[in-house]
Design a protein around this motif. Structure first.
Motif, PDB file in Angstrom:
ATOM      1  N   LEU B 114       0.836  -1.205   0.000  1.00  0.00           N
ATOM      2  CA  LEU B 114       0.000   0.000   0.000  1.00  0.00           C
ATOM      3  C   LEU B 114       0.869   1.253   0.000  1.00  0.00           C
ATOM      4  O   LEU B 114       0.526   2.256  -0.616  1.00  0.00           O
ATOM      5  CB  LEU B 114      -0.931  -0.004   1.218  1.00  0.00           C
ATOM      6  CG  LEU B 114      -2.051  -1.047   1.169  1.00  0.00           C
ATOM      7  CD1 LEU B 114      -2.839  -1.032   2.472  1.00  0.00           C
ATOM      8  CD2 LEU B 114      -2.976  -0.793  -0.012  1.00  0.00           C
ATOM      9  N   VAL B 117       2.121   2.512  -3.459  1.00  0.00           N
ATOM     10  CA  VAL B 117       1.206   3.107  -4.440  1.00  0.00           C
ATOM     11  C   VAL B 117       1.601   4.564  -4.649  1.00  0.00           C
ATOM     12  O   VAL B 117       1.709   5.324  -3.692  1.00  0.00           O
ATOM     13  CB  VAL B 117      -0.254   3.021  -3.939  1.00  0.00           C
ATOM     14  CG1 VAL B 117      -1.192   3.765  -4.879  1.00  0.00           C
ATOM     15  CG2 VAL B 117      -0.673   1.574  -3.783  1.00  0.00           C
ATOM     16  N   ARG B 122      -3.237   8.039  -6.497  1.00  0.00           N
ATOM     17  CA  ARG B 122      -4.295   8.327  -5.515  1.00  0.00           C
ATOM     18  C   ARG B 122      -4.983   9.646  -5.845  1.00  0.00           C
ATOM     19  O   ARG B 122      -6.204   9.735  -5.875  1.00  0.00           O
ATOM     20  CB  ARG B 122      -3.682   8.430  -4.123  1.00  0.00           C
ATOM     21  CG  ARG B 122      -3.633   7.113  -3.426  1.00  0.00           C
ATOM     22  CD  ARG B 122      -3.399   7.291  -1.934  1.00  0.00           C
ATOM     23  NE  ARG B 122      -2.735   6.082  -1.474  1.00  0.00           N
ATOM     24  CZ  ARG B 122      -1.440   5.977  -1.264  1.00  0.00           C
ATOM     25  NH1 ARG B 122      -0.659   7.032  -1.403  1.00  0.00           N
ATOM     26  NH2 ARG B 122      -0.910   4.837  -0.905  1.00  0.00           N
ATOM     27  N   LEU B 136      -9.514   2.308  -2.495  1.00  0.00           N
ATOM     28  CA  LEU B 136      -8.775   1.173  -1.947  1.00  0.00           C
ATOM     29  C   LEU B 136      -8.852  -0.035  -2.863  1.00  0.00           C
ATOM     30  O   LEU B 136      -7.832  -0.637  -3.220  1.00  0.00           O
ATOM     31  CB  LEU B 136      -9.328   0.832  -0.556  1.00  0.00           C
ATOM     32  CG  LEU B 136      -8.699  -0.383   0.116  1.00  0.00           C
ATOM     33  CD1 LEU B 136      -7.253  -0.108   0.456  1.00  0.00           C
ATOM     34  CD2 LEU B 136      -9.464  -0.753   1.377  1.00  0.00           C
ATOM     35  N   GLU B 140      -5.674   1.235  -5.140  1.00  0.00           N
ATOM     36  CA  GLU B 140      -4.550   0.905  -4.274  1.00  0.00           C
ATOM     37  C   GLU B 140      -4.245  -0.594  -4.241  1.00  0.00           C
ATOM     38  O   GLU B 140      -3.097  -1.005  -4.378  1.00  0.00           O
ATOM     39  CB  GLU B 140      -4.822   1.423  -2.855  1.00  0.00           C
ATOM     40  CG  GLU B 140      -4.798   2.939  -2.798  1.00  0.00           C
ATOM     41  CD  GLU B 140      -5.039   3.461  -1.395  1.00  0.00           C
ATOM     42  OE1 GLU B 140      -4.259   4.302  -0.937  1.00  0.00           O
ATOM     43  OE2 GLU B 140      -6.014   3.015  -0.751  1.00  0.00           O
TER      44      GLU B 140
END
Lengths: 227, 239
Positions: B114, B117, B122, B136, B140
């Protein structure tokens, strides 16, 4: 009476601590095997890893050996060695198995540690006229030290765990208290033995964490290498 | 004739053993696979929310990572023994122990994944109106797959190997055969079960590698350099 009380009672019975089956004797065996096997594996793995890391060859070997070590069950190796002709030679099967399973973390970590040393620093050292040995001793080893010790720590914890398992095929060490407890269907003894083993493993891990902090040659210097 | 004798002469390799104990071998292998699958699946189900919590609150991250590391340090024989009073002599002991071990690797790798990423990805998703949940699961997680799968592979291979120790309470899959073979000095049984165990671990690893490739078609050329350094963080305890 619950398991907790009965375990406490087992642990506080002085008779359980003395004699050849007692905790002190088993702990002594456990520590002796751990120290001897750790020293043997360090003597084998570290020079190889440092040399490979210095010349930058054998990376695939260093990585693959840890994958192999993970895939092969320790228990199977212990039993296979016991049934092999070596099995009749006292604790040799245990020692060999312990050394075999301690080598992968030592080799991999030391190799990665050596490789992660900033190439510019090695070049600078070479430019200053340092020989290969000097580069290893004065530049690469000090910078790789934290990871090398991480490897030794993993190996130590691994050896403690494997020594415990060696009790199944009849080796010494604290694992014997657990296996004897199972044979007697004495849950209190099983749990007491397991607690002792767990505490020992955690103490070994803790001791190495402490050692790592105290011995780090780069202590007090800003961390420039671990980018 | 020669095959008949290998059982009597207690040879390491014995075709007759495999032929006559086929059912026993199949049962043990199936139990081994069952225990491994249950442990890894539950491990994943537990590790995922733990990793999300640890990512959301820094205060949770320390204790979670510390706790899983401590659990990982406890030798397997001790771990299973400590769980016996809780679950009795059942497969739950082995599965729970293996779940606890897998957490260390899985939580760390999910967090690493995570964290890897890119912030731009994002931002772009947020700009397109993605809510936190969709962000998510749609952005992600797919990008975290390489690190996650690397962790899953290590956890699975370790689990296959550690399952054998479950033999101490009779739920060790192929470990049961190794344990029995050890007591009766039955070489063919010990070797066959050990080899099957390694085959199982390698097969599981390759299967997961295949899944990873199918899930991340974009990462194919660059997979190697990402996977290599992962080794050192999770190295330890196959005992």
């Amino acid at each position: 009476m619950g398991v907790v009380e009965r375990t406490w009672e087992w642990l506080t019975t002085t008779a359980h601590w003395s004699g050849t089956d007692g905790v002190w004797h088993r702990l002594g065996e456990h520590l002796f095997l751990t120290v001897v096997c750790l020293l043997i594996s360090c003597a084998i793995a570290l020079p190889v890893a440092v040399l490979l890391g210095h010349v930058g060859k054998g990376g695939a070997l260093a990585v693959n050996i840890s994958n192999v070590g993970r895939a092969v069950p320790t228990f199977a190796v212990l039993v296979l060695l016991l049934l092999s002709p070596l099995g009749s030679h006292g604790s040799w099967p245990t020692v060999i198995a312990l050394v075999l399973f301690a080598i992968p973390p030592l080799l991999t970590n030391a190799y990665v540690g050596m490789r992660e040393v900033d190439r510019d620093m090695v070049e600078a050292a070479r430019g200053m006229g340092m020989t290969g040995t000097q580069i290893i001793a004065r530049v690469e080893l000090p910078l790789a030290f934290p990871l090398i010790l991480t490897g030794v720590r993993s190996a130590a914890v691994q050896v403690v765990a494997t020594t415990t398992l060696a009790a199944l095929p009849g080796g010494g060490g604290l694992g014997r208290i657990i296996t004897a407890g199972f044979r007697l269907t004495d849950t209190a003894q099983v749990v007491a033995g397991a607690l002792l083993v767990a505490v020992l493993a955690l103490l070994v891990e803790g001791a190495f964490v402490l050692l790592q902090r105290l011995l780090d040659p780069m202590r007090g210097h800003p961390a420039t290498v671990r980018a | 004739m020669a095959d008949d004798n290998c059982l009597i002469s207690n040879d390491w390799v014995c075709g007759e053993y495999v032929r006559t104990r086929g059912q026993e071998l199949t049962d043990a292998t199936l139990q081994h696979i069952g225990i491994t699958l249950a442990s890894v699946a539950i491990g994943l189900l537990v590790a995922f929310p733990l990793a999300l919590l640890a990512r959301r609150w820094r205060a949770v991250a320390g204790p979670v990572l510390g706790m899983t590391t401590i659990l990982y340090t406890i030798p397997s024989l001790a771990m299973f023994s400590l769980l016996v009073p809780v679950f009795g002599l059942s497969a739950a002991v082995v599965v729970t122990g293996l779940v606890l071990y897998s957490l260390t690797i899985l939580v760390r790798n999910i967090l690493t994944g995570l964290a890897s990423v890119p912030q731009e990805a994002r931002e772009a998703a947020r700009g397109m109106g993605y809510g936190p949940l969709r962000l998510l699961f749609a952005v992600e997680l797919p990008l975290a797959v390489p690190a996650l799968m690397a962790g899953l592979r290590i956890a699975t291979v370790s689990t296959v190997s550690l399952t054998t120790v479950g033999a101490i309470i009779g739920y060790g899959g192929l470990g049961n055969l190794i344990y029995e073979g050890m007591r009766s000095y039955f070489k063919a049984q010990v070797l066959t079960a050990s080899v099957l165990c390694v085959v199982l671990a390698v097969t599981a690893d390759l299967a997961l590698l295949l899944v990873q490739r199918l899930l991340t078609p974009w990462a194919r050329p660059k997979r190697r350099p990402k996977a290599a350094p992962k080794v050192r963080k999770t190295e330890k305890a196959v005992a």
